[in-house]
Write a protein that holds these residues in place. Structure first.
Motif, short mmCIF file in Angstrom:
data_model
loop_
_atom_site.label_atom_id
_atom_site.label_comp_id
_atom_site.label_asym_id
_atom_site.label_seq_id
_atom_site.Cartn_x
_atom_site.Cartn_y
_atom_site.Cartn_z
N ASP A 1 36.94 26.85 0.64
CA ASP A 1 37.35 25.58 0.04
C ASP A 1 36.35 25.10 -1.00
N ILE A 2 35.06 25.25 -0.71
CA ILE A 2 34.04 24.85 -1.70
C ILE A 2 34.15 25.73 -2.94
N LYS A 3 34.38 27.02 -2.73
CA LYS A 3 34.53 27.94 -3.87
C LYS A 3 35.69 27.49 -4.76
N HIS A 4 36.82 27.17 -4.15
CA HIS A 4 37.98 26.75 -4.93
C HIS A 4 37.74 25.40 -5.61
N MET A 5 37.03 24.50 -4.93
CA MET A 5 36.72 23.20 -5.51
C MET A 5 35.82 23.37 -6.76
N LEU A 6 34.86 24.28 -6.69
CA LEU A 6 33.94 24.49 -7.81
C LEU A 6 34.65 25.10 -9.03
N LYS A 7 35.75 25.79 -8.79
CA LYS A 7 36.49 26.39 -9.90
C LYS A 7 37.30 25.36 -10.66
N HIS A 8 37.52 24.21 -10.07
CA HIS A 8 38.34 23.18 -10.73
C HIS A 8 37.51 22.11 -11.34
N LYS B 1 22.37 31.63 -11.78
CA LYS B 1 23.68 31.34 -12.36
C LYS B 1 24.27 30.04 -11.84
N GLY B 2 23.60 29.36 -10.91
CA GLY B 2 24.07 28.07 -10.42
C GLY B 2 24.77 28.15 -9.08
N ASP B 3 25.17 26.96 -8.61
CA ASP B 3 25.76 26.83 -7.28
C ASP B 3 27.03 27.65 -7.11
N GLU B 4 27.83 27.73 -8.15
CA GLU B 4 29.09 28.47 -8.01
C GLU B 4 28.82 29.94 -7.66
#
Length: 149
Positions: free
Chosen positions: A142-149, A89-92
């Protein structure tokens, strides 16, 4: 009042969870989509192994036999076992799984730090490990939140 055995049990519990976390990061490094997060996950795995080693030294100092592997039953480990499926499903999805494991280990350390009846030297070892655990958790969040944007 905690006995020495209580302290050993507490620290060994953190050893197992920290090893689970290291194993999870190592698995994430192998399964990451390309090299984007591979190095980060490998670094965190090494850091967690170092923390586990310091905790094992503390168990020995307390006169106990340190755990030398994680536990299959740990929620962090179960979360990381989902990585192979998440990779498709990818990096996210991979980051979401890693962050779920980080939430678990963070909670485990927070609970240990709330225990006011811990040997002062043991507390210092746990607090030192906590700095790294919190840093890893916050970075994945922080990476998780960055990937959502």
């Amino acid at each position: 009042m905690h006995t020495n055995d209580d302290h050993i049990k507490l620290v060994n519990s953190l050893v197992e969870t920290t090893i689970d976390s290291a194993d999870g990061y190592a698995e994430a490094a192998k399964d990451a989509d390309g090299a984007r997060y591979t190095e980060l996950f490998q670094r965190r795995a090494e850091e967690r192994r170092s923390i586990a080693s310091e905790l094992q030294d503390e168990v020995r100092r307390l006169g106990g036999e340190p755990k030398d592997d994680g536990t299959i039953l740990a929620a962090a480990h179960r979360a990381f076992l989902n990585l192979k499926d998440a990779v498709t499903k990818g990096d996210e999805a991979v980051i979401n799984e890693v962050e779920a494991g980080e939430d678990y280990i963070k909670g485990k350390y927070e609970k240990a730090l709330q225990d006011t009846d811990v040997d002062p030297q043991t507390r210092r070892v746990i607090e030192k490990a906590w700095v790294s655990v919190k840093s890893g958790h916050d970075q994945m969040r922080d990476i998780k939140h960055m990937l959502k944007h």
